[in-house]
Design an enzyme around this catalytic site. Structure first.
Site, PDB file in Angstrom:
ATOM      1  N   HIS A  53      27.132 -17.882  51.728  1.00  0.00           N
ATOM      2  CA  HIS A  53      27.683 -17.693  53.078  1.00  0.00           C
ATOM      3  C   HIS A  53      26.835 -18.524  54.042  1.00  0.00           C
ATOM      4  O   HIS A  53      25.989 -18.001  54.767  1.00  0.00           O
ATOM      5  CB  HIS A  53      27.666 -16.217  53.484  1.00  0.00           C
ATOM      6  CG  HIS A  53      28.511 -15.329  52.622  1.00  0.00           C
ATOM      7  ND1 HIS A  53      28.133 -14.942  51.357  1.00  0.00           N
ATOM      8  CD2 HIS A  53      29.713 -14.740  52.851  1.00  0.00           C
ATOM      9  CE1 HIS A  53      29.072 -14.172  50.835  1.00  0.00           C
ATOM     10  NE2 HIS A  53      30.033 -14.023  51.721  1.00  0.00           N
ATOM     11  N   SER A 113      19.930 -20.760  57.066  1.00  0.00           N
ATOM     12  CA  SER A 113      19.438 -20.922  55.697  1.00  0.00           C
ATOM     13  C   SER A 113      19.698 -22.318  55.118  1.00  0.00           C
ATOM     14  O   SER A 113      18.840 -22.834  54.389  1.00  0.00           O
ATOM     15  CB  SER A 113      20.021 -19.843  54.790  1.00  0.00           C
ATOM     16  OG  SER A 113      21.420 -19.761  54.898  1.00  0.00           O
ATOM     17  N   GLU A 131      31.054 -22.041  52.335  1.00  0.00           N
ATOM     18  CA  GLU A 131      31.374 -21.456  53.631  1.00  0.00           C
ATOM     19  C   GLU A 131      32.884 -21.325  53.742  1.00  0.00           C
ATOM     20  O   GLU A 131      33.609 -22.314  53.651  1.00  0.00           O
ATOM     21  CB  GLU A 131      30.824 -22.315  54.770  1.00  0.00           C
ATOM     22  CG  GLU A 131      31.177 -21.820  56.162  1.00  0.00           C
ATOM     23  CD  GLU A 131      30.859 -20.336  56.362  1.00  0.00           C
ATOM     24  OE1 GLU A 131      31.790 -19.583  56.723  1.00  0.00           O
ATOM     25  OE2 GLU A 131      29.697 -19.940  56.151  1.00  0.00           O
ATOM     26  N   ASP A 156      35.276 -19.338  49.217  1.00  0.00           N
ATOM     27  CA  ASP A 156      34.684 -18.008  49.210  1.00  0.00           C
ATOM     28  C   ASP A 156      33.487 -18.013  48.260  1.00  0.00           C
ATOM     29  O   ASP A 156      33.639 -18.161  47.050  1.00  0.00           O
ATOM     30  CB  ASP A 156      35.740 -16.996  48.755  1.00  0.00           C
ATOM     31  CG  ASP A 156      35.273 -15.550  48.822  1.00  0.00           C
ATOM     32  OD1 ASP A 156      34.052 -15.307  48.737  1.00  0.00           O
ATOM     33  OD2 ASP A 156      36.135 -14.660  48.961  1.00  0.00           O
ATOM     34  N   ASP A 177      24.204 -13.823  51.781  1.00  0.00           N
ATOM     35  CA  ASP A 177      23.949 -13.378  53.150  1.00  0.00           C
ATOM     36  C   ASP A 177      25.277 -13.297  53.904  1.00  0.00           C
ATOM     37  O   ASP A 177      25.586 -14.130  54.749  1.00  0.00           O
ATOM     38  CB  ASP A 177      22.997 -14.378  53.818  1.00  0.00           C
ATOM     39  CG  ASP A 177      22.742 -14.085  55.277  1.00  0.00           C
ATOM     40  OD1 ASP A 177      22.932 -12.922  55.683  1.00  0.00           O
ATOM     41  OD2 ASP A 177      22.369 -15.020  56.012  1.00  0.00           O
TER      42      ASP A 177
END
EC number: 2.1.1.266
Length: 309
Positions: A53, A113, A131, A156, A177
Site C-alpha cells: 500500500h 515508505s 498502489e 491491489d 500498511d
C-alpha cells in the site's frame, strides 16, 4: 487461525495520508522500517522491498492538506532538534539521516515508505510498489520513472502479495500498511499474509496496525502469533510487536495509538526499540495515559489464558 474472506475494495479509496504525514504513527513505523532496511543493507547481498500500500512516495508539508491538519508538528516536529540519549540517537539515525538528506534546510517534505526504501536501498536492491488508488499510482510512476530499481504496479497489494514472494533475491522485506478504511482491515491483512508466509517464511514482514480498536488489534496479533508458532513452527523470538500510544487509548478524538507486528525482525532490533520506545512515548505524549509495549505478540495474560484452556 481461520482464513478470513478476501477483501473487496473499490479503486476509489478516500484515505489521504497527506493529512497525517509525519505524525506520531509515521515516526514509529518509519523509524522501524529504516532500521530494518539498514540491517538488510549491512550484508553484501541484494534484497527486495515489497510495499503493498505504497501511497504517493513523499508528502509536501507546505501543502494545503498538511497545513489544514499539521499533525507532523506534534510528530516528527518534536523529534527534530530534541535532546536524546546516545542509544536513542543511534536507533533513529537511519531515519533522521534520510530526512536531513531530503530537507537540507527547514523541514518541508516528509518521506513515505517508498521514499525511505528508495533512499536506503543500494543500486543492487529492488523495490516493488503496489498502489490501488489510480491517481496515487500515477504519482508514484512519475516520481520513480528514472529509478531502475523501482517497479510500480497499479493493483491491489493484498491480491498481488502471494505472487510476489519469494523474490528472486531470497532476501527482503514486505511492508503491509493499509489505510484502515474497512472495519475488517485486519482480517484482510491476515488473509493476504498467511499464504505469503507459507511461500516465503524467511522474509521480514512488517504489519502496521492502528490501535483505535485495541481488542481487534490484539485479536489479530494473538491469532497470527499462535498460528505462526503452533502451525508454522516459528520460534517465539521471530515475532516482535512494537506499539506506542500518545494518550489514553480510550480517549475520544484522533488516533491515539499505533504500531507494528514484525515477523523475522533483524538482529538487535528489539534491543534498539527497548531504548527508543520509552523515549518516543515521553517525547510525543499528548495527554495522560501515554505508553508503549514491546513484546512477542502474546502478553503474559494471553499465555496464562491459553494454559488455562
Amino acid at each position: 487461525m481461520e482464513l478470513p474472506p478476501r477483501p473487496r475494495y473499490s479503486p476509489a479509496m478516500n484515505y489521504r495520508h497527506a493529512f497525517h504525514a509525519g505524525n506520531f504513527a509515521d515516526v514509529v513505523k518509519h523509524a522501524i522500517l529504516a532500521l530494518c532496511l539498514d540491517h538488510l543493507g549491512s550484508k553484501d547481498k541484494p534484497y527486495r522491498v515489497i510495499d503493498t500500500h505504497a501511497g504517493i512516495g513523499a508528502y509536501d508539508l507546505t501543502s494545503d492538506e498538511a497545513a489544514r491538519s499539521p499533525e507532523w508538528v506534534d510528530g516528527i516536529g518534536r523529534i527534530l532538534g530534541a535532546d536524546m540519549p546516545d542509544d536513542v540517537a543511534a536507533a533513529l539515525k537511519p531515519y533522521l539521516d534520510l530526512l536531513a538528506e531530503m530537507n537540507p534546510g527547514a523541514l518541508t517534505e516528509y518521506p513515505g515508505s517508498p521514499e525511505i526504501s528508495a533512499r536506503i536501498a543500494r543500486p543492487m536492491d529492488r523495490i516493488q510498489l503496489c498502489e490501488l488508488h489510480e491517481a496515487d499510482s500515477r504519482t508514484l510512476e512519475r516520481r520513480y520513472a528514472r529509478d531502475g530499481r523501482v517497479k510500480v504496479e497499479h493493483r491491489d497489494g493484498y491480491k498481488a502479495l502471494t505472487g510476489l514472494v519469494p523474490p528472486k533475491e531470497k532476501r527482503g522485506l514486505v511492508l503491509i500498511d493499509p489505510p484502515f478504511e474497512d472495519r475488517d482491515e485486519l482480517a484482510h491483512m491476515a488473509a493476504a499474509v498467511m499464504p505469503a508466509l507459507k511461500k516465503w517464511p524467511t522474509g521480514t514482514y512488517i504489519f502496521w496496525r492502528s490501535l483505535k480498536n485495541l481488542w481487534a488489534a490484539d485479536r489479530f496479533d494473538n491469532g497470527l502469533t499462535e498460528w505462526l508458532i503452533t502451525e508454522q513452527g516459528f520460534e517465539p523470538e521471530k515475532i516482535l510487536r512494537a506499539d506506542l500510544w500518545i494518550r489514553d487509548l480510550a480517549s475520544e478524538g484522533k488516533l491515539a495509538g499505533a504500531g507494528v507486528m514484525i515477523i523475522n525482525p533483524p538482529w538487535q532490533l528489539e534491543e534498539k526499540l527497548l531504548a527508543l520506545l520509552p523515549w518516543l512515548a515521553e517525547t510525543l505524549a499528548q495527554g495522560d495515559g501515554y505508553g508503549w509495549r514491546l513484546d512477542g505478540g502474546l502478553t503474559e495474560e494471553d499465555v496464562e489464558e491459553a494454559d488455562a484452556d
